[in-house]
Enzyme design. Sequence first.
Site, PDB file in Angstrom:
ATOM      1  N   CYS A   2       0.922  -1.178   0.091  1.00  0.00           N
ATOM      2  CA  CYS A   2      -0.025  -0.017   0.106  1.00  0.00           C
ATOM      3  C   CYS A   2       1.050   1.220   0.062  1.00  0.00           C
ATOM      4  O   CYS A   2       1.998   1.294   0.620  1.00  0.00           O
ATOM      5  CB  CYS A   2      -0.916   0.051   1.231  1.00  0.00           C
ATOM      6  SG  CYS A   2      -1.967  -1.186   1.245  1.00  0.00           S
ATOM      7  N   ARG A  27       3.774  -0.539  -4.781  1.00  0.00           N
ATOM      8  CA  ARG A  27       3.639  -0.886  -3.617  1.00  0.00           C
ATOM      9  C   ARG A  27       2.298  -1.629  -3.608  1.00  0.00           C
ATOM     10  O   ARG A  27       1.981  -2.392  -2.415  1.00  0.00           O
ATOM     11  CB  ARG A  27       3.651   0.207  -2.532  1.00  0.00           C
ATOM     12  CG  ARG A  27       4.747   1.104  -2.363  1.00  0.00           C
ATOM     13  CD  ARG A  27       4.774   2.073  -1.362  1.00  0.00           C
ATOM     14  NE  ARG A  27       4.545   1.860  -0.235  1.00  0.00           N
ATOM     15  CZ  ARG A  27       5.602   1.468   0.586  1.00  0.00           C
ATOM     16  NH1 ARG A  27       7.008   1.798   0.186  1.00  0.00           N
ATOM     17  NH2 ARG A  27       5.623   1.057   1.985  1.00  0.00           N
ATOM     18  N   TRP A  76      -2.498  -2.659  -1.635  1.00  0.00           N
ATOM     19  CA  TRP A  76      -2.419  -4.330  -1.999  1.00  0.00           C
ATOM     20  C   TRP A  76      -3.290  -4.888  -0.734  1.00  0.00           C
ATOM     21  O   TRP A  76      -2.913  -4.587   0.500  1.00  0.00           O
ATOM     22  CB  TRP A  76      -0.789  -4.236  -1.539  1.00  0.00           C
ATOM     23  CG  TRP A  76      -0.668  -5.969  -1.602  1.00  0.00           C
ATOM     24  CD1 TRP A  76      -0.192  -6.421  -3.095  1.00  0.00           C
ATOM     25  CD2 TRP A  76      -0.291  -6.923  -0.831  1.00  0.00           C
ATOM     26  NE1 TRP A  76      -0.193  -7.888  -3.027  1.00  0.00           N
ATOM     27  CE2 TRP A  76       0.115  -8.052  -1.611  1.00  0.00           C
ATOM     28  CE3 TRP A  76      -0.629  -7.124   0.377  1.00  0.00           C
ATOM     29  CZ2 TRP A  76       0.078  -9.535  -1.063  1.00  0.00           C
ATOM     30  CZ3 TRP A  76      -0.438  -8.423   1.122  1.00  0.00           C
ATOM     31  CH2 TRP A  76      -0.020  -9.494   0.346  1.00  0.00           C
ATOM     32  N   ASN A 100      -1.611   2.223   5.468  1.00  0.00           N
ATOM     33  CA  ASN A 100      -0.588   1.187   5.145  1.00  0.00           C
ATOM     34  C   ASN A 100      -0.256   0.488   6.072  1.00  0.00           C
ATOM     35  O   ASN A 100       0.118   0.875   7.383  1.00  0.00           O
ATOM     36  CB  ASN A 100       0.854   1.856   4.454  1.00  0.00           C
ATOM     37  CG  ASN A 100       1.808   1.054   4.231  1.00  0.00           C
ATOM     38  OD1 ASN A 100       1.634  -0.258   3.880  1.00  0.00           O
ATOM     39  ND2 ASN A 100       3.196   1.291   4.465  1.00  0.00           N
ATOM     40  N   GLY A 101      -0.246  -0.958   6.086  1.00  0.00           N
ATOM     41  CA  GLY A 101       0.140  -1.932   7.269  1.00  0.00           C
ATOM     42  C   GLY A 101      -1.200  -2.603   7.547  1.00  0.00           C
ATOM     43  O   GLY A 101      -2.096  -2.869   6.874  1.00  0.00           O
ATOM     44  N   GLU A 480      17.078 -18.024  -8.202  1.00  0.00           N
ATOM     45  CA  GLU A 480      16.866 -16.588  -8.422  1.00  0.00           C
ATOM     46  C   GLU A 480      16.145 -16.744 -10.098  1.00  0.00           C
ATOM     47  O   GLU A 480      15.058 -15.939 -10.295  1.00  0.00           O
ATOM     48  CB  GLU A 480      17.939 -15.911  -8.574  1.00  0.00           C
ATOM     49  CG  GLU A 480      17.733 -14.332  -9.084  1.00  0.00           C
ATOM     50  CD  GLU A 480      16.731 -13.673  -8.361  1.00  0.00           C
ATOM     51  OE1 GLU A 480      16.298 -13.907  -7.252  1.00  0.00           O
ATOM     52  OE2 GLU A 480      16.417 -12.495  -8.730  1.00  0.00           O
ATOM     53  N   LYS A 484      12.160 -15.478 -10.916  1.00  0.00           N
ATOM     54  CA  LYS A 484      12.011 -14.178 -11.703  1.00  0.00           C
ATOM     55  C   LYS A 484      10.865 -14.649 -12.859  1.00  0.00           C
ATOM     56  O   LYS A 484      10.012 -13.968 -13.074  1.00  0.00           O
ATOM     57  CB  LYS A 484      13.208 -13.930 -12.410  1.00  0.00           C
ATOM     58  CG  LYS A 484      13.692 -12.513 -12.608  1.00  0.00           C
ATOM     59  CD  LYS A 484      13.979 -11.630 -11.525  1.00  0.00           C
ATOM     60  CE  LYS A 484      13.247 -11.957 -10.030  1.00  0.00           C
ATOM     61  NZ  LYS A 484      13.944 -11.325  -8.901  1.00  0.00           N
ATOM     62  N   GLU A 487       7.411 -15.313 -11.154  1.00  0.00           N
ATOM     63  CA  GLU A 487       6.723 -14.130 -10.673  1.00  0.00           C
ATOM     64  C   GLU A 487       6.156 -13.163 -11.840  1.00  0.00           C
ATOM     65  O   GLU A 487       5.096 -12.453 -11.552  1.00  0.00           O
ATOM     66  CB  GLU A 487       7.450 -13.472  -9.683  1.00  0.00           C
ATOM     67  CG  GLU A 487       8.397 -12.441 -10.126  1.00  0.00           C
ATOM     68  CD  GLU A 487       9.290 -11.835  -9.050  1.00  0.00           C
ATOM     69  OE1 GLU A 487      10.579 -11.718  -8.687  1.00  0.00           O
ATOM     70  OE2 GLU A 487       8.501 -11.154  -8.161  1.00  0.00           O
ATOM     71  N   HIS A 503      16.352 -38.275  -7.464  1.00  0.00           N
ATOM     72  CA  HIS A 503      15.811 -38.538  -6.208  1.00  0.00           C
ATOM     73  C   HIS A 503      14.142 -38.328  -6.213  1.00  0.00           C
ATOM     74  O   HIS A 503      13.739 -38.317  -5.001  1.00  0.00           O
ATOM     75  CB  HIS A 503      16.547 -37.907  -5.009  1.00  0.00           C
ATOM     76  CG  HIS A 503      17.841 -38.386  -4.976  1.00  0.00           C
ATOM     77  ND1 HIS A 503      18.378 -39.556  -4.906  1.00  0.00           N
ATOM     78  CD2 HIS A 503      19.241 -37.682  -5.385  1.00  0.00           C
ATOM     79  CE1 HIS A 503      19.752 -39.641  -5.045  1.00  0.00           C
ATOM     80  NE2 HIS A 503      20.113 -38.648  -5.209  1.00  0.00           N
ATOM     81  N   LYS A 602       5.727  -4.651  -4.108  1.00  0.00           N
ATOM     82  CA  LYS A 602       7.276  -4.661  -3.989  1.00  0.00           C
ATOM     83  C   LYS A 602       7.608  -4.586  -2.682  1.00  0.00           C
ATOM     84  O   LYS A 602       8.371  -5.234  -2.169  1.00  0.00           O
ATOM     85  CB  LYS A 602       7.508  -3.296  -4.708  1.00  0.00           C
ATOM     86  CG  LYS A 602       9.329  -3.497  -4.634  1.00  0.00           C
ATOM     87  CD  LYS A 602       9.915  -2.781  -5.940  1.00  0.00           C
ATOM     88  CE  LYS A 602      11.234  -2.900  -6.038  1.00  0.00           C
ATOM     89  NZ  LYS A 602      11.394  -4.235  -6.692  1.00  0.00           N
TER      90      LYS A 602
HETATM   91  C1  F6R Z   1      11.592 -10.909  -6.329  1.00  0.00           C
HETATM   92  C2  F6R Z   1      11.416  -9.906  -5.365  1.00  0.00           C
HETATM   93  C3  F6R Z   1      11.264 -10.196  -3.940  1.00  0.00           C
HETATM   94  C4  F6R Z   1      12.088  -9.356  -2.794  1.00  0.00           C
HETATM   95  C5  F6R Z   1      11.766  -9.724  -1.340  1.00  0.00           C
HETATM   96  C6  F6R Z   1      12.360  -8.907  -0.473  1.00  0.00           C
HETATM   97  O1  F6R Z   1      11.719 -10.472  -7.602  1.00  0.00           O
HETATM   98  O2  F6R Z   1      11.676  -8.707  -5.638  1.00  0.00           O
HETATM   99  O3  F6R Z   1      11.432 -11.539  -3.909  1.00  0.00           O
HETATM  100  O4  F6R Z   1      13.449  -9.625  -3.112  1.00  0.00           O
HETATM  101  O5  F6R Z   1      10.149  -9.124  -1.183  1.00  0.00           O
HETATM  102  O6  F6R Z   1      12.433  -7.467  -0.699  1.00  0.00           O
HETATM  103  P1  F6R Z   1      13.218  -6.561   0.222  1.00  0.00           P
HETATM  104  O7  F6R Z   1      14.542  -6.721  -0.445  1.00  0.00           O
HETATM  105  O8  F6R Z   1      12.677  -5.160  -0.094  1.00  0.00           O
HETATM  106  O9  F6R Z   1      13.456  -7.038   1.535  1.00  0.00           O
END
Ligand code: F6R
Length: 607
Positions: A2, A27, A76, A100-101, A480, A484, A487, A503, A602
């Site tokens: 948010c 956000r 969000w 927010n929260g 990773e 990527k 998501e 396995h 994010k």
């Molecule tokens: C994936 C991604 C998330 C963040 C995770 C941690 O592309 O962006 O997995 O890496 O939410 O976020 P931060 O780094 O802000 O603590």
Amino acid sequence: MCGIVGYTGKKQCRDILVNSLRKLEYRGYDSAGIAVMEDGHIKTVKAKGKINDGLIVKLSESGELNAVTGIGHTRWATHGEPSDINSHPIGNSRVSIVHNGIIENYRKLKNFLIGKGYKFESETDTEAAAKLIDYYYNGDPVDAISKAVTDIEGAYSLGIIFRDFPDMIYAVRKDSPLIVGIGDGEMYIASDMTALLEYTKKYYLLDTGEIASISAKGAVICDLHGNKINKEVQTATWDVSEAEKGGFEHFMLKEIHEQPAAVRKTISPRIKDGLPCFDECGLTDEMIRGYKHIYIIACGSAMHAGLIGKYIIESLARTPVIVDIASEFRYRNPLLTADDLVVIVSQSGETADTKAALELANEVGADTLALVNVVGSSIAREAKMVMYTYAGPEISVASTKAYMVQSAFMYLLAFRVALARGRITEEECRELVAKLETMPDLIAECLSDLDPYRRSASRLVGADSLLYIGRGLDYALSMEGSLKLKEISYIHSESYAAGELKHGTISLIDDGMPVIAVATQRDLLAKTISNMREVKTRGAYVIAVCPKGVSIDSESADDIIEIPSADDMFMPLVAVVPLQLVAYYASVLRGNDVDKPRNLAKSVTVE
Ligand code: F6R
């Protein structure tokens, strides 16, 4: 999660609020709304969906607004599905709030308020906060906010307007981030500075338990008992152009291209006389020698950067490194002691679980070192030591350049730990640092021709599921790559240690199933190639990512993405680029909203 904004000044606030909200859409984008003071009344316009799909349409239907004070929100969803009614701002004719929260005790508060005759319309926790403030309101906004905040449990920040104070906005912070922007005859609030860069670079950082009363002339900030607090004016170092797309189709693509510069900016200031230097945060060789373990705690991609750190620190410095997902670490009663170093990695510096893990480590008395991108964020301020990554603002929800600089930093840490512990000589350390300094050029080389990535991505778009495999550092990187891809493309994928396939997981392999094999570690190559053959024999379509000069025959791979070659240890910094770009193009080819993947936000400020 948010985003909150607010404005009071002389200008019409509608466009300022909407524009600032656009910068915070990363956000959360389940809904958006604004509430403004118009002719002595609170007028609210809000709608489900992204700003362009909902709020903008509603605003155009609702005609001109004449207002110079207002608040805004991009959501969000946590409590209540994304819908018009659950959108913020939320309130009544006297008070309106953006939030927010999470308000943890909202059920209790709601029952209390229902008992007092209040009626509830939404399913949100926010409505309980709005009505509680209204309940306590007796002509003094700060008094009402203080009383409400004393009753509310959780981590949250609020922006508030009162009908009786049409030129004011109020803001309160309990853990979730909130800043007060300082303009010339105008003031703002925002969840983070990216929202305001177009208007001002000066701001106050609110701390937990602080309430700001904001007029066009300035802000008065006090604690919950009404004591005034003198806040230092902060200045943002980010530039407005860094938070814009700059000609790229998506933020993600722009941010991938910013990686060479971001690595340079992050490592250069930490190299003195050819050696890694941690003086800026106070981490000395003596401290390093005293640590029994190094913990690296983070979530998502930041945790994956920690895994790169584990491999290189353990192999160079022979020091045990435990990498943990923050949400697991905090609840598993970890064997952490005051003799350990805990490295907390976070782009936003606000991730709820990561922050809680940091608090736990601080309580135990361990030394804590935050590696954070957002200056002044909660994690940066709560850790005993802080080092910033200089990636600039990362807007795309999928992390690329932040992961890259976190990983690059891990090398500096590994070299220093190895040097401090006498595992490498100064000369060897200088050689390693010099090699690290060449990496931005190799990363840039990967970006000179994007066609191979687009081509490989086109093989994936029809797939239901795929595997990423690798050994050693390549396995860490596979995680990773897989994250990527899933998501942003919404194609199911899993990362697997190549040697572990037999396995169980190999039974998933079916005719044409794509397998991306990360094969950059030359000492493990023969074994990885055997694993590639095993899946190819069973029908998999194998795409290999390997350094130039490594030969992989057609019995092992169907498609090869060649990347610039470096020492094995450094290959993750190069090899992640094709993985990012394959994911990017898979998302584009599937017609997805690359920068705003569904269900995600994010900055994950809830557990
Ligand atoms: C994936 C991604 C998330 C963040 C995770 C941690 O592309 O962006 O997995 O890496 O939410 O976020 P931060 O780094 O802000 O603590």
